[in-house]
Design an enzyme around this catalytic site. Structure first.
Site, short mmCIF file in Angstrom:
data_model
loop_
_atom_site.label_atom_id
_atom_site.label_comp_id
_atom_site.label_asym_id
_atom_site.label_seq_id
_atom_site.Cartn_x
_atom_site.Cartn_y
_atom_site.Cartn_z
N LEU A 145 0.83 -1.19 0.00
CA LEU A 145 0.00 0.00 0.00
C LEU A 145 0.87 1.25 0.00
CD1 LEU A 145 -3.06 0.21 -0.02
CD2 LEU A 145 -3.02 0.52 2.45
N TYR A 241 14.95 11.41 2.36
CA TYR A 241 14.23 10.14 2.34
C TYR A 241 14.54 9.31 3.60
CZ TYR A 241 11.87 5.99 0.65
OH TYR A 241 11.03 4.93 0.54
#
Length: 400
Positions: A145, A241
């Protein structure tokens, strides 16, 4: 029936349209790879039932295609995609699944999709009910997801993820996707609420809830395995990140894997995070610096013949780590490393050299930005070889 000429309407990392024929062609190519890499004898009783949460694009789509067409599993996917309506085209994910369903039906394979909010208790229960009705016990659960927003299933709270550094502002090279220019990006650091919200959306909480719902519902087979996906990447992207808000969420994902592994190992199963290679997705295109890095990375890896897209990586994941009778190989932290080819010293040193030198003027010489753009357009069914984009095509397609 409603045939239209579908034109691309892409703005930066957003596409407002998708081409059904291009998406279908992409799926057929991925199915070919899934079959070829699985090889003969991949079917049988070892991988009978697979659930893919987030099954319509990217790694999730590749996982569903490998399970269904590579290993002959009965596959159930969960996603949230937009069907066509009147004269409006469907989302790319919808068209991907429409073709996957068509191919499966033609070949007598079992591929089913529940289209709904995978974060919700209701969709989890739908999955449990469907599996119970079929007497299915899941051998593998793939959690892929990648939504930027999560509605808390127990309250009215909406959680939203952010792409921000933690502690200090980020300033670094990036690329203006619209103009094709190397620019400097500046992003202020996240506050505590933004960090927490990103973890709630992209961390491991919902993965844990899925496994709990499936266990409580009695639809996990003895020895069931589960895997989720993450990314580490190079030093140049760590500030935004791995050391940023998304990295904090991925740390939570990895901690969740350790907990789930302890729970499932008693029955001979397990849980892992697979650290994957950089690939073009709509989500990754939004991360400053990442499209520029990938444009260099792809050029280097193509030259040495090691470049992989999502389907090649997931086919390798199944073959080398998740196939029946195969024990996953992991690093010292218990993670599967599909980024092994990307993170080779020879690759990273060459990318680092180019990163230090790249400017707008040298972009074409030091990167494959044109190839990156083509990959991005192909996510939505455009720039696919063999498609007549001037011809009308049927935009209303169903999940057969």
């Amino acid at each position: 029936m409603s045939e239209e000429v579908v034109r691309p309407r892409i703005r930066g990392f957003i596409s407002l349209t998708a081409h059904p024929d291009g998406c279908a062609a992409n799926v057929r190519k991925q199915v070919e790879v899934a079959r070829a890499m699985a090889g003969e004898g991949a079917g049988g009783d070892g991988l009978r039932h697979v659930l893919v949460v987030g099954s319509s694009t990217g790694y999730g789509l590749a996982s569903a295609l490998c399970a269904t067409f590579g290993y002959g599993a009965e596959t159930l996917g969960v996603c949230l995609e937009r069907p066509s309506e009147d004269d409006k085209v469907a989302s790319a994910g919808w068209y991907n699944l429409a073709e996957a369903h068509r191919l499966a039906a033609d070949e007598g394979r079992a591929l089913h999709t529940i289209n709904g909010d995978a974060f919700s208790h209701e969709v989890k229960q739908q999955v449990v009910d469907l599996l119970r009705a079929r007497g299915a016990q899941l051998d593998l659960v793939v959690y892929s997801l990648a939504s930027p927003v999560r509605q808390d299933p127990d309250s009215e709270t909406t959680w939203r993820s952010v792409l921000k550094p933690i502690g200090e502002a980020y300033t670094g090279k990036s690329i203006d996707l619209r103009r094709g220019q190397v620019v400097d990006a500046h992003i202020d650091p996240a506050d505590a609420d933004e960090i927490a919200s990103t973890v709630r959306v992209m961390g491991g909480e919902d993965w844990r809830l899925w496994i709990k719902a499936l266990r409580d519902g009695g639809v996990l087979a003895e020895g069931a395995r589960t895997v989720a996906f993450s990314y580490i990447g190079p030093e140049v992207s760590h500030a935004i990140y791995r050391h940023g808000t998304i990295g904090r969420a991925k740390e939570d994902l990895e901690a969740s894997a350790a907990g789930l592994r302890a729970e499932l190992s008693a029955g001979g199963g397990g849980a892992w995070v697979s650290i994957n290679k950089a690939v073009v997705t709509q989500a990754s295109a939004a991360i400053p610096g990442v499209p520029l890095y990938m444009s260099m990375l792809f050029d280097v890896m193509k030259a040495e013949g090691t470049h992989e897209g999502p389907i090649e990586q997931i086919a390798r994941l199944y073959r080398d780590h998740l196939a029946p009778g195969v024990a996953p190989s992991t690093d010292e932290e218990g993670r599967i490393r599909l980024d092994d080819l990307e993170m080779r010293d020879e690759v990273q040193s060459e990318v680092s050299r180019r990163w230090a030198e790249v400017t707008t003027e040298s972009l074409d010489d030091l990167t494959d930005f044109a190839g990156y753009q083509r990959y991005f357009e192909q996510l939505f069914g455009f720039s696919v070889d063999g498609i007549d984009y001037d011809a009308p095509t049927e935009i209303h397609r169903t999940l057969a």
